[in-house]
Design an enzyme around this catalytic site. Structure first.
Site, PDB file in Angstrom:
ATOM      1  N   GLY A   4       0.777  -1.237   0.000  1.00  0.00           N
ATOM      2  CA  GLY A   4       0.000   0.000   0.000  1.00  0.00           C
ATOM      3  C   GLY A   4       0.805   1.282   0.000  1.00  0.00           C
ATOM      4  N   ASP A  47       0.991   3.426   4.329  1.00  0.00           N
ATOM      5  CA  ASP A  47      -0.129   4.165   3.761  1.00  0.00           C
ATOM      6  C   ASP A  47      -1.078   4.665   4.840  1.00  0.00           C
ATOM      7  OD1 ASP A  47      -0.997   1.616   4.446  1.00  0.00           O
ATOM      8  OD2 ASP A  47      -1.755   1.101   2.458  1.00  0.00           O
ATOM      9  N   ASP A  66      -4.274   2.313  11.140  1.00  0.00           N
ATOM     10  CA  ASP A  66      -5.650   1.951  11.503  1.00  0.00           C
ATOM     11  C   ASP A  66      -5.618   1.488  12.962  1.00  0.00           C
ATOM     12  OD1 ASP A  66      -8.318   1.234  11.390  1.00  0.00           O
ATOM     13  OD2 ASP A  66      -8.001  -0.572  10.227  1.00  0.00           O
ATOM     14  N   LYS A 126      -6.533   6.835  10.767  1.00  0.00           N
ATOM     15  CA  LYS A 126      -7.990   6.758  10.989  1.00  0.00           C
ATOM     16  C   LYS A 126      -8.322   7.145  12.415  1.00  0.00           C
ATOM     17  CE  LYS A 126      -9.449   3.122   8.012  1.00  0.00           C
ATOM     18  NZ  LYS A 126     -10.097   1.815   7.868  1.00  0.00           N
ATOM     19  N   PHE A 141     -13.622   2.852   5.188  1.00  0.00           N
ATOM     20  CA  PHE A 141     -12.686   2.044   4.421  1.00  0.00           C
ATOM     21  C   PHE A 141     -12.332   2.798   3.148  1.00  0.00           C
ATOM     22  CE2 PHE A 141     -11.082  -1.258   1.664  1.00  0.00           C
ATOM     23  CZ  PHE A 141     -10.188  -1.876   2.516  1.00  0.00           C
ATOM     24  N   VAL A 142     -11.051   3.102   2.981  1.00  0.00           N
ATOM     25  CA  VAL A 142     -10.633   3.958   1.864  1.00  0.00           C
ATOM     26  C   VAL A 142      -9.773   3.199   0.861  1.00  0.00           C
ATOM     27  CG1 VAL A 142     -10.803   6.134   3.128  1.00  0.00           C
ATOM     28  CG2 VAL A 142      -8.673   4.826   3.221  1.00  0.00           C
ATOM     29  N   ASP A 153      -5.906  -0.521  -1.478  1.00  0.00           N
ATOM     30  CA  ASP A 153      -6.737  -1.394  -2.321  1.00  0.00           C
ATOM     31  C   ASP A 153      -7.972  -1.896  -1.590  1.00  0.00           C
ATOM     32  OD1 ASP A 153      -5.309  -3.186  -0.523  1.00  0.00           O
ATOM     33  OD2 ASP A 153      -6.049  -4.805  -1.799  1.00  0.00           O
ATOM     34  N   ARG A 173      -5.850   0.508  -6.335  1.00  0.00           N
ATOM     35  CA  ARG A 173      -4.616   1.155  -5.852  1.00  0.00           C
ATOM     36  C   ARG A 173      -4.199   2.302  -6.756  1.00  0.00           C
ATOM     37  NH1 ARG A 173      -2.369  -2.084  -1.871  1.00  0.00           N
ATOM     38  NH2 ARG A 173      -2.525  -4.334  -2.163  1.00  0.00           N
TER      39      ARG A 173
END
Ligand code: 5GP
Ligand code: MG
Length: 206
Positions: free
Chosen positions: A60, A116, A119, A147, A168-169, A175, A181
């Site tokens: 990511g 990336d 979370d 987040k 959820f991004v 992805d 992506r």
């Protein structure tokens, strides 16, 4: 935004067209570019002219890493590790798999771990713990996104591009089941598409 390629691809050959309309853009390409500029400035301010070893987390972080290192003036080395905590269409983390065997000798180096998104924080925590045992002069971390309200660990990244809501991004390296992506912006997937598998279908078709 309607004349961008991800919205104008003919719906017959790209049935996810309706999905792209249900993706909510959280960060435009221009906002991301400004964010990376700011991160690069902050990093150089923190390290001065020191040689820096950037360690990116596959897969990511590839987009943020490649944009960031091209803005970091001064000497930079690049290495990658691999981490995965998702399986297919799940949007909550499962078992964490790490592969750190590609790392060079980090003794005496100033290491900046780049991912990336932060979370639960478990990926960064686990990789940082390993990196700290490798004799580096310093180990810090940078994430493009953090987040809100999700952290399950005591650590915080040293550099954060953007704080985002608990959605959820996808895009800009992130992805959903292998897809999206390559989007130049960051978008939140519609919760209904995730629940019904609609977002997974685009992986096959898109
Ligand atoms: P953590 O270990 O902090 O819970 O999760 C970090 C990893 O989970 C990230 O490197 C990323 O691969 C994945 N992840 C967490 N949230 C999201 C998200 O909203 N979208 C995507 N695509 N991946 C995410
Ligand atoms: Mg990741």
């Amino acid at each position: 935004m309607d004349n961008q390629w991800w919205n104008t691809t003919p719906s017959l050959s790209f049935p996810s067209l309706s999905l792209s309309r249900r993706m909510h853009t959280l960060l435009t390409a221009a906002q991301l570019s400004e964010g990376i500029d700011r991160l690069a400035r902050d990093v150089r301010q923190a390290y001065g002219d020191c040689p820096l070893t950037v360690v990116g987390v596959l897969t990511g972080s590839v987009v943020v890493v490649s944009d960031l290192i091209r803005r970091l003036e001064g000497p930079v080395r690049l290495s990658m590790v691999w981490a995965s905590s998702y399986r297919g269409t799940a949007t909550r983390a499962g078992r964490l798999d790490l592969r750190l065997d590609l790392l060079p000798d980090l003794t005496g180096q100033h290491v900046l771990l780049v991912d990336d998104i932060f979370d639960s924080g478990r990926t960064l925590e686990a990789i940082l713990a390993d990196l700290r045992g490798r004799g580096a002069a310093s180990v810090r971390s940078l994430v493009l996104l953090r987040k809100q309200g999700r952290a399950e660990v005591a650590i915080e990244p040293d550099f954060v591009g953007f704080d985002i809501p608990d959605l959820f991004v996808v895009g800009y390296g992130l992805d959903y089941d292998g897809a999206w992506r390559h989007l130049p912006h960051v978008a939140a997937l519609d919760a209904d598409d995730i629940a019904t598998g609609g977002a997974a279908a685009v992986d096959v078709l898109g």
